[in-house]
Scaffold this motif. Structure first.
Motif, PDB file in Angstrom:
ATOM      1  N   UNK A 101       0.851  -1.191   0.000  1.00  0.00           N
ATOM      2  CA  UNK A 101       0.000   0.000   0.000  1.00  0.00           C
ATOM      3  C   UNK A 101       0.889   1.245   0.000  1.00  0.00           C
ATOM      4  N   UNK A 102       0.268   2.412  -0.014  1.00  0.00           N
ATOM      5  CA  UNK A 102       1.049   3.650   0.010  1.00  0.00           C
ATOM      6  C   UNK A 102       0.367   4.691   0.884  1.00  0.00           C
ATOM      7  N   UNK A 103       1.036   5.790   1.104  1.00  0.00           N
ATOM      8  CA  UNK A 103       0.536   6.885   1.931  1.00  0.00           C
ATOM      9  C   UNK A 103      -0.240   7.872   1.061  1.00  0.00           C
ATOM     10  N   UNK A 104      -1.385   7.417   0.552  1.00  0.00           N
ATOM     11  CA  UNK A 104      -2.192   8.263  -0.325  1.00  0.00           C
ATOM     12  C   UNK A 104      -2.979   9.270   0.503  1.00  0.00           C
ATOM     13  N   UNK A 105      -2.826  10.532   0.127  1.00  0.00           N
ATOM     14  CA  UNK A 105      -3.542  11.630   0.766  1.00  0.00           C
ATOM     15  C   UNK A 105      -4.202  12.450  -0.333  1.00  0.00           C
ATOM     16  N   UNK A 106      -5.499  12.709  -0.162  1.00  0.00           N
ATOM     17  CA  UNK A 106      -6.212  13.624  -1.056  1.00  0.00           C
ATOM     18  C   UNK A 106      -6.303  14.956  -0.336  1.00  0.00           C
ATOM     19  N   UNK A 107      -5.687  15.970  -0.929  1.00  0.00           N
ATOM     20  CA  UNK A 107      -5.719  17.319  -0.365  1.00  0.00           C
ATOM     21  C   UNK A 107      -6.885  18.057  -0.992  1.00  0.00           C
ATOM     22  N   UNK A 108      -7.794  18.567  -0.158  1.00  0.00           N
ATOM     23  CA  UNK A 108      -8.950  19.313  -0.664  1.00  0.00           C
ATOM     24  C   UNK A 108      -8.930  20.683  -0.003  1.00  0.00           C
ATOM     25  N   UNK A 109      -8.835  21.726  -0.830  1.00  0.00           N
ATOM     26  CA  UNK A 109      -8.825  23.095  -0.317  1.00  0.00           C
ATOM     27  C   UNK A 109     -10.231  23.665  -0.369  1.00  0.00           C
ATOM     28  N   UNK A 110     -10.569  24.429   0.649  1.00  0.00           N
ATOM     29  CA  UNK A 110     -11.849  25.123   0.687  1.00  0.00           C
ATOM     30  C   UNK A 110     -11.843  26.173  -0.423  1.00  0.00           C
ATOM     31  N   UNK A 111     -12.977  26.325  -1.090  1.00  0.00           N
ATOM     32  CA  UNK A 111     -13.064  27.349  -2.136  1.00  0.00           C
ATOM     33  C   UNK A 111     -12.769  28.704  -1.502  1.00  0.00           C
ATOM     34  N   UNK A 112     -11.892  29.447  -2.131  1.00  0.00           N
ATOM     35  CA  UNK A 112     -11.467  30.738  -1.588  1.00  0.00           C
ATOM     36  C   UNK A 112     -12.568  31.780  -1.751  1.00  0.00           C
ATOM     37  N   UNK A 113     -12.726  32.611  -0.723  1.00  0.00           N
ATOM     38  CA  UNK A 113     -13.693  33.700  -0.817  1.00  0.00           C
ATOM     39  C   UNK A 113     -13.085  34.875  -1.580  1.00  0.00           C
ATOM     40  N   UNK A 114     -11.763  34.888  -1.706  1.00  0.00           N
ATOM     41  CA  UNK A 114     -11.083  35.903  -2.503  1.00  0.00           C
ATOM     42  C   UNK A 114     -10.304  35.198  -3.597  1.00  0.00           C
ATOM     43  N   UNK A 115     -10.007  35.920  -4.634  1.00  0.00           N
ATOM     44  CA  UNK A 115      -9.259  35.338  -5.749  1.00  0.00           C
ATOM     45  C   UNK A 115      -7.870  34.934  -5.289  1.00  0.00           C
ATOM     46  N   UNK A 116      -7.382  33.784  -5.789  1.00  0.00           N
ATOM     47  CA  UNK A 116      -6.004  33.411  -5.456  1.00  0.00           C
ATOM     48  C   UNK A 116      -5.025  34.377  -6.111  1.00  0.00           C
ATOM     49  N   UNK A 117      -3.843  34.408  -5.582  1.00  0.00           N
ATOM     50  CA  UNK A 117      -2.781  35.245  -6.125  1.00  0.00           C
ATOM     51  C   UNK A 117      -2.461  34.757  -7.538  1.00  0.00           C
ATOM     52  N   UNK A 118      -2.662  35.605  -8.573  1.00  0.00           N
ATOM     53  CA  UNK A 118      -2.450  35.157  -9.950  1.00  0.00           C
ATOM     54  C   UNK A 118      -1.001  34.838 -10.292  1.00  0.00           C
ATOM     55  N   UNK A 119      -0.052  35.326  -9.504  1.00  0.00           N
ATOM     56  CA  UNK A 119       1.351  35.034  -9.801  1.00  0.00           C
ATOM     57  C   UNK A 119       1.897  33.899  -8.943  1.00  0.00           C
ATOM     58  N   UNK A 120       1.125  33.437  -7.953  1.00  0.00           N
ATOM     59  CA  UNK A 120       1.573  32.331  -7.099  1.00  0.00           C
ATOM     60  C   UNK A 120       1.391  31.019  -7.853  1.00  0.00           C
ATOM     61  N   UNK A 121       2.340  30.099  -7.709  1.00  0.00           N
ATOM     62  CA  UNK A 121       2.209  28.819  -8.401  1.00  0.00           C
ATOM     63  C   UNK A 121       1.043  28.006  -7.838  1.00  0.00           C
ATOM     64  N   UNK A 122       0.405  27.224  -8.699  1.00  0.00           N
ATOM     65  CA  UNK A 122      -0.717  26.391  -8.276  1.00  0.00           C
ATOM     66  C   UNK A 122      -0.242  25.182  -7.484  1.00  0.00           C
ATOM     67  N   UNK A 123       1.020  24.848  -7.580  1.00  0.00           N
ATOM     68  CA  UNK A 123       1.572  23.684  -6.885  1.00  0.00           C
ATOM     69  C   UNK A 123       1.355  23.799  -5.380  1.00  0.00           C
ATOM     70  N   UNK A 124       0.915  22.699  -4.753  1.00  0.00           N
ATOM     71  CA  UNK A 124       0.846  22.630  -3.305  1.00  0.00           C
ATOM     72  C   UNK A 124       2.242  22.281  -2.813  1.00  0.00           C
ATOM     73  N   UNK A 125       2.838  23.186  -2.069  1.00  0.00           N
ATOM     74  CA  UNK A 125       4.178  22.963  -1.515  1.00  0.00           C
ATOM     75  C   UNK A 125       4.021  22.614  -0.044  1.00  0.00           C
ATOM     76  N   UNK A 126       4.591  21.469   0.329  1.00  0.00           N
ATOM     77  CA  UNK A 126       4.508  20.971   1.697  1.00  0.00           C
ATOM     78  C   UNK A 126       5.913  20.996   2.292  1.00  0.00           C
ATOM     79  N   UNK A 127       6.112  21.844   3.291  1.00  0.00           N
ATOM     80  CA  UNK A 127       7.374  21.868   4.018  1.00  0.00           C
ATOM     81  C   UNK A 127       7.117  21.138   5.327  1.00  0.00           C
ATOM     82  N   UNK A 128       7.721  19.959   5.460  1.00  0.00           N
ATOM     83  CA  UNK A 128       7.474  19.089   6.622  1.00  0.00           C
ATOM     84  C   UNK A 128       8.681  19.100   7.534  1.00  0.00           C
TER      85      UNK A 128
END
Length: 177
Positions: A101-128
């Motif tokens: 098996x594997x460590x499968x995680x589904x990341x679900x973000x709440x719909x933003x009430x404000x527009x996302x930053x148009x210059x920020x990358x869409x990639x989810x970056x995880x610093x652990x």
């Protein structure tokens, strides 16, 4: 520490109260002293680890249940701000998985009430960061929150700083050996 951890602590204290240990001088320490010491040590360890994100097993919130049918009850962890949820398809998460098996995680973000930053990358970056150490790793989920397999190099409590499309949140995830 979740309620399951608290129950384990209580059980341990009860077991310790019935035991006697001998100190180096040959005298037995009173059971009440050992129980109090065990409780204090466990509470101190819990506070030191900061592994405070609780694994929920109730229904997913409406904003995170797309693709699930009925009253989906899967293990999940909310970010501290409540802006993201990690749906754990493998629970507990493990540092080593010998069963295929594997460590499968589904990341679900709440719909933003404000527009996302148009210059920020869409990639989810995880610093652990592994609690109590200098160990830090970075994982990326291309395209932003979504399905992933997140393996971490050691067992323990990991503090995850999450960043995606101009949004941030944090959570703690525990990886078993």
């Amino acid at each position: 520490m979740g309620s399951r951890g608290t129950l384990t602590l209580v059980s341990s204290v009860v077991l310790l109260a019935g035991c006697t240990t001998t100190t180096s001088g040959g005298s037995a320490a009173p059971a009440a002293t050992r129980a109090t010491t065990a409780t204090t040590a466990a509470a101190t360890a819990s506070a030191a680890t900061g592994c405070g994100s609780r694994v929920e097993t109730g229904p997913l919130p409406d904003w995170a249940d797309a693709g699930f049918s009925g009253d989906a009850r899967v293990p999940h962890v909310f970010g501290a701000k409540g802006d993201i949820v990690a749906v754990l398809f493998a629970h507990p998460l493990r540092q080593v998985r010998d069963d295929g098996s594997n460590n499968k995680i589904l990341w679900v973000a709440r719909a933003a009430t404000t527009s996302p930053d148009p210059v920020a990358p869409a990639t989810l970056v995880i610093t652990a960061r592994l609690d109590g150490t200098d160990t830090q790793v970075i994982r990326e989920v291309r395209g932003g929150p979504g399905p992933s397999i997140i393996d971490l190099p050691r067992a323990g409590c990991w503090r995850l700083d999450l960043s995606w499309s101009g949004h941030t949140d944090t959570m703690d995830l525990t990886y078993a050996p």
